[in-house]
Design a protein around this motif. Structure first.
Motif, PDB file in Angstrom:
ATOM      1  N   LYS A  43       0.826  -1.211   0.000  1.00 55.17           N
ATOM      2  CA  LYS A  43       0.000   0.000   0.000  1.00 55.17           C
ATOM      3  C   LYS A  43       0.857   1.256   0.000  1.00 55.17           C
ATOM      4  CE  LYS A  43      -3.753  -2.356   2.308  1.00 55.17           C
ATOM      5  NZ  LYS A  43      -4.682  -2.382   3.412  1.00 55.17           N
ATOM      6  N   ALA A  44       0.291   2.329  -0.511  1.00 57.58           N
ATOM      7  CA  ALA A  44       0.978   3.622  -0.541  1.00 57.58           C
ATOM      8  C   ALA A  44       1.132   4.146   0.879  1.00 57.58           C
ATOM      9  CB  ALA A  44       0.191   4.615  -1.384  1.00 57.58           C
ATOM     10  N   SER A  45       2.327   4.607   1.196  1.00 61.07           N
ATOM     11  CA  SER A  45       2.591   5.139   2.531  1.00 61.07           C
ATOM     12  C   SER A  45       2.155   6.596   2.666  1.00 61.07           C
ATOM     13  CB  SER A  45       4.077   5.010   2.859  1.00 61.07           C
ATOM     14  OG  SER A  45       4.855   5.670   1.874  1.00 61.07           O
TER      15      SER A  45
ATOM     16  N   GLN B  85      12.824  -4.574  -1.980  1.00 58.17           N
ATOM     17  CA  GLN B  85      13.068  -4.136  -3.352  1.00 58.17           C
ATOM     18  C   GLN B  85      11.981  -3.144  -3.761  1.00 58.17           C
ATOM     19  OE1 GLN B  85      13.640  -7.405  -6.057  1.00 58.17           O
ATOM     20  NE2 GLN B  85      13.259  -6.156  -7.866  1.00 58.17           N
ATOM     21  N   ASP B  86      12.371  -2.041  -4.408  1.00 55.28           N
ATOM     22  CA  ASP B  86      11.403  -1.020  -4.811  1.00 55.28           C
ATOM     23  C   ASP B  86      10.470  -1.541  -5.900  1.00 55.28           C
ATOM     24  OD1 ASP B  86      12.569   0.730  -3.042  1.00 55.28           O
ATOM     25  OD2 ASP B  86      13.698   1.825  -4.557  1.00 55.28           O
ATOM     26  N   LEU B  87       9.175  -1.224  -5.735  1.00 52.33           N
ATOM     27  CA  LEU B  87       8.167  -1.572  -6.737  1.00 52.33           C
ATOM     28  C   LEU B  87       7.807  -0.360  -7.583  1.00 52.33           C
ATOM     29  CD1 LEU B  87       5.801  -3.731  -4.518  1.00 52.33           C
ATOM     30  CD2 LEU B  87       7.467  -4.540  -6.179  1.00 52.33           C
ATOM     31  N   VAL B  88       7.529   0.744  -6.908  1.00 47.15           N
ATOM     32  CA  VAL B  88       7.219   2.004  -7.582  1.00 47.15           C
ATOM     33  C   VAL B  88       7.874   3.146  -6.808  1.00 47.15           C
ATOM     34  CG1 VAL B  88       4.985   1.190  -8.464  1.00 47.15           C
ATOM     35  CG2 VAL B  88       5.063   2.465  -6.358  1.00 47.15           C
ATOM     36  N   ILE B  89       7.964   4.288  -7.481  1.00 48.35           N
ATOM     37  CA  ILE B  89       8.460   5.495  -6.826  1.00 48.35           C
ATOM     38  C   ILE B  89       7.377   6.559  -6.956  1.00 48.35           C
ATOM     39  CG2 ILE B  89      10.237   7.288  -6.807  1.00 48.35           C
ATOM     40  CD1 ILE B  89      12.143   5.174  -8.009  1.00 48.35           C
ATOM     41  N   LEU B  90       6.935   7.055  -5.811  1.00 47.91           N
ATOM     42  CA  LEU B  90       5.939   8.122  -5.778  1.00 47.91           C
ATOM     43  C   LEU B  90       6.639   9.467  -5.752  1.00 47.91           C
ATOM     44  CD1 LEU B  90       3.409   6.848  -3.063  1.00 47.91           C
ATOM     45  CD2 LEU B  90       3.307   6.524  -5.543  1.00 47.91           C
ATOM     46  N   GLU B  91       5.945  10.487  -6.234  1.00 49.85           N
ATOM     47  CA  GLU B  91       6.440  11.857  -6.121  1.00 49.85           C
ATOM     48  C   GLU B  91       5.406  12.637  -5.327  1.00 49.85           C
ATOM     49  OE1 GLU B  91       8.244  15.365  -8.910  1.00 49.85           O
ATOM     50  OE2 GLU B  91       6.607  14.175  -9.715  1.00 49.85           O
ATOM     51  N   SER B  92       5.866  13.248  -4.243  1.00 50.88           N
ATOM     52  CA  SER B  92       4.985  14.039  -3.398  1.00 50.88           C
ATOM     53  C   SER B  92       5.766  15.228  -2.881  1.00 50.88           C
ATOM     54  CB  SER B  92       4.472  13.188  -2.240  1.00 50.88           C
ATOM     55  OG  SER B  92       3.606  13.933  -1.426  1.00 50.88           O
ATOM     56  N   MET B  93       5.232  16.413  -3.069  1.00 54.80           N
ATOM     57  CA  MET B  93       5.892  17.645  -2.627  1.00 54.80           C
ATOM     58  C   MET B  93       7.335  17.719  -3.147  1.00 54.80           C
ATOM     59  SD  MET B  93       4.309  18.091   1.205  1.00 54.80           S
ATOM     60  CE  MET B  93       5.235  16.732   1.871  1.00 54.80           C
ATOM     61  N   LYS B  94       7.514  17.335  -4.422  1.00 54.58           N
ATOM     62  CA  LYS B  94       8.806  17.370  -5.117  1.00 54.58           C
ATOM     63  C   LYS B  94       9.852  16.438  -4.516  1.00 54.58           C
ATOM     64  CE  LYS B  94       7.977  21.903  -6.985  1.00 54.58           C
ATOM     65  NZ  LYS B  94       8.464  23.194  -7.331  1.00 54.58           N
TER      66      LYS B  94
ATOM     67  N   VAL C 249       2.356   8.602  -9.057  1.00 58.81           N
ATOM     68  CA  VAL C 249       3.286   7.524  -9.398  1.00 58.81           C
ATOM     69  C   VAL C 249       4.259   8.085 -10.428  1.00 58.81           C
ATOM     70  CG1 VAL C 249       3.526   5.214 -10.357  1.00 58.81           C
ATOM     71  CG2 VAL C 249       1.534   5.772  -8.934  1.00 58.81           C
ATOM     72  N   TRP C 250       5.498   8.295 -10.004  1.00 60.06           N
ATOM     73  CA  TRP C 250       6.517   8.878 -10.870  1.00 60.06           C
ATOM     74  C   TRP C 250       7.124   7.809 -11.767  1.00 60.06           C
ATOM     75  CZ3 TRP C 250      12.051   8.455 -10.663  1.00 60.06           C
ATOM     76  CH2 TRP C 250      12.704   9.329 -11.537  1.00 60.06           C
TER      77      TRP C 250
ATOM     78  N   VAL D 166      -2.254   8.413  -6.201  1.00 58.67           N
ATOM     79  CA  VAL D 166      -2.690   7.477  -5.169  1.00 58.67           C
ATOM     80  C   VAL D 166      -2.834   8.205  -3.840  1.00 58.67           C
ATOM     81  CG1 VAL D 166      -1.675   5.446  -6.258  1.00 58.67           C
ATOM     82  CG2 VAL D 166      -0.320   6.754  -4.635  1.00 58.67           C
ATOM     83  N   ASN D 167      -3.748   7.716  -3.028  1.00 61.50           N
ATOM     84  CA  ASN D 167      -3.917   8.231  -1.674  1.00 61.50           C
ATOM     85  C   ASN D 167      -3.240   7.280  -0.698  1.00 61.50           C
ATOM     86  OD1 ASN D 167      -5.669  10.613  -1.984  1.00 61.50           O
ATOM     87  ND2 ASN D 167      -7.110   9.138  -2.829  1.00 61.50           N
ATOM     88  N   GLU D 168      -2.926   7.769   0.471  1.00 63.97           N
ATOM     89  CA  GLU D 168      -2.339   6.928   1.516  1.00 63.97           C
ATOM     90  C   GLU D 168      -3.252   5.734   1.747  1.00 63.97           C
ATOM     91  OE1 GLU D 168      -0.912   7.178   6.174  1.00 63.97           O
ATOM     92  OE2 GLU D 168      -1.539   8.983   5.151  1.00 63.97           O
TER      93      GLU D 168
END
Length: 70
Positions: A5-7, A27-36, A12-13, A60-62
């Motif tokens: 789940k999204a933290s 292991q990383d699955l996705v990288i989110l971008e939030s507040m740069k 989704v960058w 995505v939301n938390e």
């Protein structure tokens, strides 16, 4: 089965893993971008990516499910 789940809320960058990939815990699955900032979302268990529920550019939301690992 493990739901990853999204933290936090963000866009989704980059999608790092693909459906069917064997992954290890951490292991990383996705990288989110939030507040740069870039926030990696790691796998919480070893296994195979059964399903990715997001695409690059999605918001995505938390708590939203990002991937399912079996």
């Amino acid at each position: 089965m493990t739901e990853v789940k999204a933290s936090m809320a963000g866009s989704v960058w980059k999608v790092v893993a693909a459906q069917g990939d064997s992954i290890t815990s951490g292991q990383d699955l996705v990288i989110l971008e939030s507040m740069k900032m870039e926030i990696p979302i790691p796998a919480e268990a070893d296994g195979t990516v059964k399903e990715l529920k997001v695409n690059e550019g999605d918001f995505v939301n938390e708590g939203d499910v990002i991937a399912i690992i079996e």
